[in-house]
Design a protein around this motif. Structure first.
Motif, PDB file in Angstrom:
ATOM      1  N   GLY A 192       0.804  -1.215   0.000  1.00  0.00           N
ATOM      2  CA  GLY A 192       0.000   0.000   0.000  1.00  0.00           C
ATOM      3  C   GLY A 192       0.838   1.266   0.000  1.00  0.00           C
ATOM      4  O   GLY A 192       0.537   2.222  -0.715  1.00  0.00           O
ATOM      5  N   ALA A 193       1.881   1.239   0.799  1.00  0.00           N
ATOM      6  CA  ALA A 193       2.693   2.444   0.932  1.00  0.00           C
ATOM      7  C   ALA A 193       3.421   2.790  -0.363  1.00  0.00           C
ATOM      8  O   ALA A 193       3.906   3.894  -0.525  1.00  0.00           O
ATOM      9  N   LEU A 194       3.503   1.822  -1.257  1.00  0.00           N
ATOM     10  CA  LEU A 194       4.252   2.070  -2.491  1.00  0.00           C
ATOM     11  C   LEU A 194       3.341   2.189  -3.704  1.00  0.00           C
ATOM     12  O   LEU A 194       3.806   2.434  -4.799  1.00  0.00           O
ATOM     13  N   SER A 195       2.041   2.009  -3.512  1.00  0.00           N
ATOM     14  CA  SER A 195       1.214   1.756  -4.692  1.00  0.00           C
ATOM     15  C   SER A 195       0.701   2.990  -5.423  1.00  0.00           C
ATOM     16  O   SER A 195       0.570   2.976  -6.613  1.00  0.00           O
ATOM     17  N   ALA A 196       0.344   4.052  -4.725  1.00  0.00           N
ATOM     18  CA  ALA A 196      -0.303   5.144  -5.443  1.00  0.00           C
ATOM     19  C   ALA A 196       0.271   6.514  -5.069  1.00  0.00           C
ATOM     20  O   ALA A 196      -0.438   7.390  -4.593  1.00  0.00           O
ATOM     21  N   PRO A 197       1.541   6.698  -5.285  1.00  0.00           N
ATOM     22  CA  PRO A 197       2.124   7.981  -4.897  1.00  0.00           C
ATOM     23  C   PRO A 197       1.736   9.093  -5.866  1.00  0.00           C
ATOM     24  O   PRO A 197       1.592   8.852  -7.058  1.00  0.00           O
ATOM     25  N   GLN A 198       1.530  10.274  -5.355  1.00  0.00           N
ATOM     26  CA  GLN A 198       1.247  11.429  -6.202  1.00  0.00           C
ATOM     27  C   GLN A 198       2.554  12.087  -6.653  1.00  0.00           C
ATOM     28  O   GLN A 198       2.564  12.973  -7.473  1.00  0.00           O
ATOM     29  N   ARG A 199       3.609  11.684  -6.054  1.00  0.00           N
ATOM     30  CA  ARG A 199       4.902  12.278  -6.409  1.00  0.00           C
ATOM     31  C   ARG A 199       5.916  11.140  -6.503  1.00  0.00           C
ATOM     32  O   ARG A 199       5.610  10.007  -6.150  1.00  0.00           O
ATOM     33  N   ARG A 200       7.102  11.465  -6.934  1.00  0.00           N
ATOM     34  CA  ARG A 200       8.121  10.440  -7.048  1.00  0.00           C
ATOM     35  C   ARG A 200       8.538   9.962  -5.653  1.00  0.00           C
ATOM     36  O   ARG A 200       8.712  10.773  -4.744  1.00  0.00           O
ATOM     37  N   LEU A 201       8.681   8.662  -5.505  1.00  0.00           N
ATOM     38  CA  LEU A 201       9.059   8.125  -4.205  1.00  0.00           C
ATOM     39  C   LEU A 201      10.512   8.444  -3.894  1.00  0.00           C
ATOM     40  O   LEU A 201      11.369   8.336  -4.761  1.00  0.00           O
ATOM     41  N   THR A 202      10.765   8.806  -2.650  1.00  0.00           N
ATOM     42  CA  THR A 202      12.147   8.952  -2.212  1.00  0.00           C
ATOM     43  C   THR A 202      12.580   7.625  -1.593  1.00  0.00           C
ATOM     44  O   THR A 202      11.737   6.767  -1.291  1.00  0.00           O
ATOM     45  N   ILE A 203      13.865   7.510  -1.372  1.00  0.00           N
ATOM     46  CA  ILE A 203      14.339   6.275  -0.744  1.00  0.00           C
ATOM     47  C   ILE A 203      13.746   6.122   0.651  1.00  0.00           C
ATOM     48  O   ILE A 203      13.462   5.012   1.110  1.00  0.00           O
ATOM     49  N   GLU A 204      13.520   7.255   1.305  1.00  0.00           N
ATOM     50  CA  GLU A 204      12.932   7.188   2.644  1.00  0.00           C
ATOM     51  C   GLU A 204      11.493   6.658   2.582  1.00  0.00           C
ATOM     52  O   GLU A 204      11.069   5.891   3.448  1.00  0.00           O
ATOM     53  N   ASP A 205      10.743   7.077   1.551  1.00  0.00           N
ATOM     54  CA  ASP A 205       9.378   6.551   1.367  1.00  0.00           C
ATOM     55  C   ASP A 205       9.422   5.030   1.201  1.00  0.00           C
ATOM     56  O   ASP A 205       8.610   4.305   1.781  1.00  0.00           O
ATOM     57  N   VAL A 206      10.355   4.593   0.353  1.00  0.00           N
ATOM     58  CA  VAL A 206      10.448   3.157   0.067  1.00  0.00           C
ATOM     59  C   VAL A 206      10.785   2.381   1.332  1.00  0.00           C
ATOM     60  O   VAL A 206      10.138   1.385   1.673  1.00  0.00           O
TER      61      VAL A 206
END
Ligand SMILES: [Fe+2]
Length: 154
Positions: free
Chosen positions: A78-92
């Motif tokens: 879920g945390a990776l599925s629908a980002p409105q912006r580019r994921l950062t390494i911290e997000d991942v």
């Protein structure tokens, strides 16, 4: 615990592992090359091994592994599925931390039940590797080690 309950427990964990393999593949796909991506790729392989070990236990009891929906989603990715912006390494890493917390708690819950010895042994071994994944991710986040690695992360 009767065999059908054991198989149901193993099947739930099997689906979780397949989801985790998918989540790590997603994570590896959005990261640039470097030691963090390499480590996450390794964790993904370990989840594949876990799925196989669970499958072996299911088949040994005369059952088949459940079909896992190809469009796996939900809590695990879920945390990776629908980002409105580019994921950062911290997000991942934060997404994978959530996944590993969930995975670890589900193994702990399963191990609290009365299980056949061979199943217990397999689950306990997997649980240790899962704890290693979570420890590594938490350590990496708290040290922000990507900032000094010079690797090409988003
Ligand atoms: Fe893991």
């Amino acid at each position: 615990m009767q065999t059908p309950q054991v198989v149901a427990e193993l099947s739930r964990l099997f689906c979780l592992e397949v989801d985790a393999v998918q989540a790590y593949a997603t994570a590896v796909g959005v990261l640039g090359p470097g030691p963090i991506r390499d480590e996450l790729a390794l964790f993904g392989l370990e989840h594949q091994r876990h799925a196989l070990a669970l499958q072996e236990q299911i088949v040994r009891r005369g059952h088949h592994t459940p079909d896992v929906e190809p469009d796996v989603k939900g809590v695990v990715i879920g945390a990776l599925s629908a980002p409105q912006r580019r994921l950062t390494i911290e997000d991942v890493l934060a997404g994978m931390r959530g996944n590993e917390q969930l995975t670890g708690s589900l193994y702990a819950k399963a191990l609290a039940k009365k299980l056949p010895d061979d199943v217990r042994e397999v689950l306990a071994r997997i649980h240790i590797e899962e704890q290693h994944h979570l420890d590594w991710i938490e350590r990496t986040i708290s040290r922000r080690s990507w900032e000094s690695s010079g690797a090409a992360y988003p």
